[in-house]
Design an enzyme around this catalytic site. Structure first.
Site, PDB file in Angstrom:
ATOM      1  N   LYS A 168      -3.468   0.754  13.775  1.00  0.00           N
ATOM      2  CA  LYS A 168      -2.170   0.577  13.116  1.00  0.00           C
ATOM      3  C   LYS A 168      -1.528   1.924  12.799  1.00  0.00           C
ATOM      4  CE  LYS A 168       1.264  -1.008  10.777  1.00  0.00           C
ATOM      5  NZ  LYS A 168       2.420  -1.645  11.398  1.00  0.00           N
ATOM      6  N   THR A 196       0.868  -1.185   0.000  1.00  0.00           N
ATOM      7  CA  THR A 196       0.000   0.000   0.000  1.00  0.00           C
ATOM      8  C   THR A 196       0.905   1.236   0.000  1.00  0.00           C
ATOM      9  OG1 THR A 196      -0.155  -0.200   2.419  1.00  0.00           O
ATOM     10  CG2 THR A 196      -2.012  -1.029   1.136  1.00  0.00           C
ATOM     11  N   CYS A 202       7.473   1.831   6.053  1.00  0.00           N
ATOM     12  CA  CYS A 202       6.201   2.090   6.753  1.00  0.00           C
ATOM     13  C   CYS A 202       6.029   3.521   7.276  1.00  0.00           C
ATOM     14  CB  CYS A 202       6.040   1.095   7.898  1.00  0.00           C
ATOM     15  SG  CYS A 202       5.817  -0.590   7.306  1.00  0.00           S
ATOM     16  N   HIS A 233      16.273   6.796  20.251  1.00  0.00           N
ATOM     17  CA  HIS A 233      17.652   6.871  19.763  1.00  0.00           C
ATOM     18  C   HIS A 233      17.736   7.959  18.708  1.00  0.00           C
ATOM     19  CE1 HIS A 233      18.527   3.245  21.949  1.00  0.00           C
ATOM     20  NE2 HIS A 233      17.440   2.709  21.429  1.00  0.00           N
ATOM     21  N   ALA A 234      18.483   9.002  19.033  1.00  0.00           N
ATOM     22  CA  ALA A 234      18.633  10.092  18.057  1.00  0.00           C
ATOM     23  C   ALA A 234      19.393   9.578  16.846  1.00  0.00           C
ATOM     24  CB  ALA A 234      19.382  11.250  18.706  1.00  0.00           C
ATOM     25  N   GLU A 272      10.839  -5.292  10.302  1.00  0.00           N
ATOM     26  CA  GLU A 272      11.838  -5.963   9.469  1.00  0.00           C
ATOM     27  C   GLU A 272      13.120  -6.092  10.294  1.00  0.00           C
ATOM     28  OE1 GLU A 272      12.278  -3.911   5.726  1.00  0.00           O
ATOM     29  OE2 GLU A 272      10.125  -4.026   5.381  1.00  0.00           O
TER      30      GLU A 272
END
Ligand code: NAD
Length: 436
Positions: free
Chosen positions: A207, A86, A263, A254-255, A155
């Site tokens: 989501k 999508t 996504c 975390h910078a 992932e």
């Protein structure tokens, strides 16, 4: 239970392999015939830790099959998952639902007996209603329930995430569909993964709300990092200082060079469009998208500033190209705008990534791809860590120094301690850690 998984990409293949591992009979379908042929030969077309072995084991056991024949897979299935892409629609940023609707039409034509059609793709609120309309219009006779079951896997840790999810969200009020979904996910339910049953629209919006919240967290700490840098504070310590507060939590603080991937960028923008369509603008998310966009080229300016503001005639070595470690996915990776901006400023770019170089070639040009970090550093005036692959965490600084034109490390993931790098004779720049 017999499952058809329509779309055999990162989500479809991982979900299909995991459902087969639970003991279900899964047929993965894709219209990309090359992909199906490769899977048939036992070749997994994406890099995801543990996936090749899981696919092989379940294919051997006869529980996992691959085909281009959607109709046959759907005809035999109790549950049909839609896991197609999508992407952002060109021009306006809305989610492009054409793949979902095409799949719905093809599924409708093949339905046989009671079937639950489940949208696993990330889709805007109301898509389930449209899928149901398409199916019922094409097949008024079909005995079907349309369910939303968004996927939250990451992932790089996809199998673990699928098998040990924080929660499973299932959007349907149909009791038969709920029973089937309970059965499908029973192994996880036994592991006490909470199953949240909601209405379909609630599941769809859950989501987007989750992804927008995570993108907000990253962007928040990135802005704090910029301020920390200016005032001489350390964002790593600030992140720990706020993250230990249970109401905030340590993750996603975390910078770095800004979020990317397949996504967050598209889902935040699609959520903004939904907000506009329903006259409920999401100003926080608007700011997140704008701040993250601006950050991409700012990272190239950071490299340039570390080199005295002049990149022309200099070589920059980029370590890590994928949007995060342990994947080969290059979609919206921060390395792409970084490399383009460095080239715009006149630099020659060398690059190395353990898994992403093949995919990267479609996204950047005029880059010298190298075999490892040390070859990449050859002749470079700056070494920039963009993705925090494990193998970049213990680089041999002596070897790097010997290879480079000038010892400068720009660590956009803050994986090194500043003192350690400086002790090795390098100039060091990181994100949000004021000079110590
Ligand atoms: N990648 C992630 O980490 C992740 C995580 C959670 C949710 N999601 C969502 O899951 C969805 C899929 O993402 P992905 O990264 O797996 O996409 P992908 O692009 O890797 O895979 C999609 C696959 O669907 C196939 N396809 C498209 N139309 C088809 C049709 N009509 N019939 C059969 N196959 C068809 C394509 O050929 C492709 O192989 C997206 O909505 C995404 O937002 C992705």
């Amino acid at each position: 239970m017999r499952v058809a998984m329509i779309g055999t990409g990162y989500v479809g293949l991982v979900s299909g392999a995991c459902f087969a591992d639970f003991g279900h009979e899964v047929t993965c379908v894709d219209k990309d015939t090359g992909k199906i042929a490769a899977l048939g030969r036992g070749e997994v077309p994406i890099y995801e830790p543990g996936l090749t072995a899981m696919v092989a084991a379940n294919a051997r056991a006869g529980r996992l099959k691959f085909t281009g024949d959607l109709a046959a897979a759907v005809k035999n299935a109790d549950a049909v998952f839609i896991a197609v892409g999508t992407p952002s629609r060109r021009g306006d940023g809305h989610a492009d639902l054409s793949f979902v609707y095409d799949a719905a039409r093809e599924i409708a034509a093949a339905l046989d007996g009671f079937t639950v059609v489940i949208t696993k793709s990330t889709v805007p609120v109301g898509t389930g209603d449209e899928v149901e309309r398409i199916v019922r219009e094409a097949r008024p006779d079909a005995d079907v329930a349309v369910v939303s079951n968004p996927e939250f896997l990451r992932e790089g840790a996809a199998i673990r995430d699928f098998k040990h999810p924080d929660r499973i969200v299932i959007g349907t009020v149909d009791e038969r569909a709920r029973e089937l979904m309970r059965e499908l996910y029973r192994p996880l339910y036994l592991n006490r993964a909470p199953i949240l049953f909601t209405e379909r629209r609630t599941a769809e919006l859950t989501k987007y709300a989750a992804n927008a919240f995570l993108a907000t967290k990253i962007t928040f700490i990135n802005e704090i990092a910029d301020l920390a840098e200016k005032v001489g504070a350390d964002v790593q310590e600030i992140a720990r200082g706020i993250g230990l507060d249970n109401r905030i939590g340590e993750k996603f603080l975390h910078a770095g060079p800004g979020y990317g991937g397949s996504c967050f960028p598209k889902d935040t923008v699609a959520l903004l469009k939904t907000g506009q369509d329903y006259d409920a603008p999401l100003r926080v998310v608007e700011a997140v998208v704008a701040v993250n966009d601006a950050r991409k080229r700012a990272m190239a300016r950071k490299v340039s500033a570390a080199l005295g503001g002049e990149l022309r005639g200099k070589t920059v070595a980029v370590l890590g190209l994928t949007f995060k470690p342990n994947t080969d996915d290059m979609r919206e990776a921060p390395s792409i705008p970084l490399i383009t901006a460095l080239q715009d400023m006149g630099a020659a770019v060398r690059a190395y990534d353990p898994e992403g170089m093949q995919q990267a070639k479609a996204h950047v040009s005029n880059v010298t791809f190298c075999d490892d970090a040390y070859a990449c550093a050859q002749g470079a005036s700056a070494l920039v860590i963009v993705t925090e692959w494990e193998q970049f965490r213990a680089l041999d600084f002596e070897r790097l120094k010997a290879a480079m034109a000038r010892p400068l490390l720009v660590d956009l993931r803050n994986i090194y301690a500043p003192e350690e790098v400086r002790r090795a004779g390098f100039a060091y720049e990181s994100v949000g850690r004021g000079k110590k």
